[in-house]
Design an enzyme around this catalytic site. Sequence first.
Site, PDB file in Angstrom:
ATOM      1  N   LYS A 168     -11.949   2.732  27.514  1.00  0.00           N
ATOM      2  CA  LYS A 168     -10.708   1.974  27.613  1.00  0.00           C
ATOM      3  C   LYS A 168     -10.734   0.946  28.736  1.00  0.00           C
ATOM      4  CE  LYS A 168      -7.926   5.665  25.689  1.00  0.00           C
ATOM      5  NZ  LYS A 168      -9.090   6.523  25.302  1.00  0.00           N
TER       6      LYS A 168
HETATM    7  C1  LIG Z   1      -9.219   6.863  23.976  1.00  0.00           C
HETATM    8  C2  LIG Z   1     -10.430   7.545  23.628  1.00  0.00           C
HETATM    9  C3  LIG Z   1     -10.744   7.829  22.293  1.00  0.00           C
HETATM   10  C4  LIG Z   1      -9.829   7.452  21.160  1.00  0.00           C
HETATM   11  O1  LIG Z   1      -9.811   6.090  20.983  1.00  0.00           O
HETATM   12  P1  LIG Z   1      -8.988   5.408  19.795  1.00  0.00           P
HETATM   13  O2  LIG Z   1      -9.829   4.217  19.425  1.00  0.00           O
HETATM   14  O3  LIG Z   1      -7.689   5.010  20.355  1.00  0.00           O
HETATM   15  O4  LIG Z   1      -8.882   6.360  18.721  1.00  0.00           O
HETATM   16  C5  LIG Z   1     -11.926   8.478  22.034  1.00  0.00           C
HETATM   17  N1  LIG Z   1     -12.777   8.837  23.018  1.00  0.00           N
HETATM   18  C6  LIG Z   1     -12.514   8.562  24.301  1.00  0.00           C
HETATM   19  C7  LIG Z   1     -13.487   9.011  25.350  1.00  0.00           C
HETATM   20  C8  LIG Z   1     -11.350   7.911  24.662  1.00  0.00           C
HETATM   21  O5  LIG Z   1     -11.097   7.645  25.964  1.00  0.00           O
END
Ligand SMILES: *Cc1c(COP(=O)(O)O)cnc(C)c1O
Length: 405
Positions: A113
């Site tokens: 993120k």
């Molecule tokens: C946020 C996150 C996800 C999920 O991501 P999305 O694309 O919103 O489904 C999966 N793995 C990790 C490590 C994350 O931080």
Amino acid sequence: MWYVSTRGIAPRVNFEGALFSGYAPDGGLFMPEELPQLDRETLCQWSTLSYPGLVKELCALFIGSELLPKDELNDLIDRAFSRFRHREVVHLSRLRNGLNVLELWHGVTYAFKDLSLSCTAQFLQYFLEKREKHVTVVVGTSGDTGSAAIESVQGAKNMDIIVLLPKGHCTKIQELQMTTVLKQNVHVFGVEGNSDELDEPIKTVFADVAFVKKHNLMSLNSINWSRVLVQMAHHFFAYFQCTPSLDTHPLPLVEVVVPTGAAGNLAAGYIAQKIGLPIRLVVAVNRNDIIHRTVQQGDFSLSEAVKSTLASAMDIQVPYNMERVFWLLSGSDSQVTRALMEQFERTQSVNLPKELHSKWERQDYEKMAVMECDGCCVELCLGNCGPRRGSMTDIPGTAMVRGGG
Ligand SMILES: *Cc1c(COP(=O)(O)O)cnc(C)c1O
């Protein structure tokens, strides 16, 4: 570029409008009114770009230079990635048998993120400064989002951030990441309860429209269009790194496995595919398997409760961004999408209309299948070079695990 709501009632907005909105006023999510089509020539030109270079091109395509001039956009993106530890920002590691791992974890908090949030925060700060405004970002977190959101917003002049941290439900490292940033604009509160229970007061706050307006509150969760936009670059970068040549007809197909919770990165990959990137998407979920049931049986229904797994960032009940996927699947049919999502909101359970589900299977099943890994999950994004061989489950190495982000 204009953005329309997946539910078709809210008036269209520009990128700035979508950036600050979260949900559209009709409850839908913003999507580009028209999806550009990238031709082979453009793909060839992009194929030599760095990861930040790809983010710049994609953002330029979807934001519009009248809103954000290209040189200023480029500066914002350079600034967003300035604290990443890897000089490429994102790196593709080559394993054996054409299996690759896309390393999206070189940001300050190690969560993928960091990539989209750091750009999003730069965009927000840019427009806020220009309009002499201030917002307060309110975030509930089960770990990854809180740390990454704090990191992206810390020190920004026109933003404050309030994070609700569920005590005992994040890892020690995440807790420290959140509680050791000593910037005036960062406010972290430890709260009782798990991340689901935490969502309740946040929902209540955001339901109070007058309060939200008075205090300029906003959220930064993965329904934000800007986050989806930046994440498209992951797929382009992985694709170009995996394809030695773009001279073949048709272009080579690369398979990308996307671990998913809220389907944000999945929606990004699907849009990348729609605008011309030849990828096949495979969704990886953990025991919170609503997306798995949706694709397999058309059963888009909540299970009784969130199941805790090693990958807490994927322990999500409602995969918000599936609304974007449904909208794309239906051929941008906002009536179908609205009916579906409103029924889901009323009853928490929908059987996908046959037309929609069968479309998925016939046209997109080849491109989107679902893999389930019990208990844990694949926390890596994998591109498989060369033509498809067999089904997803026979690709070795997909059981690699990075728990809890
Ligand atoms: C946020 C996150 C996800 C999920 O991501 P999305 O694309 O919103 O489904 C999966 N793995 C990790 C490590 C994350 O931080």
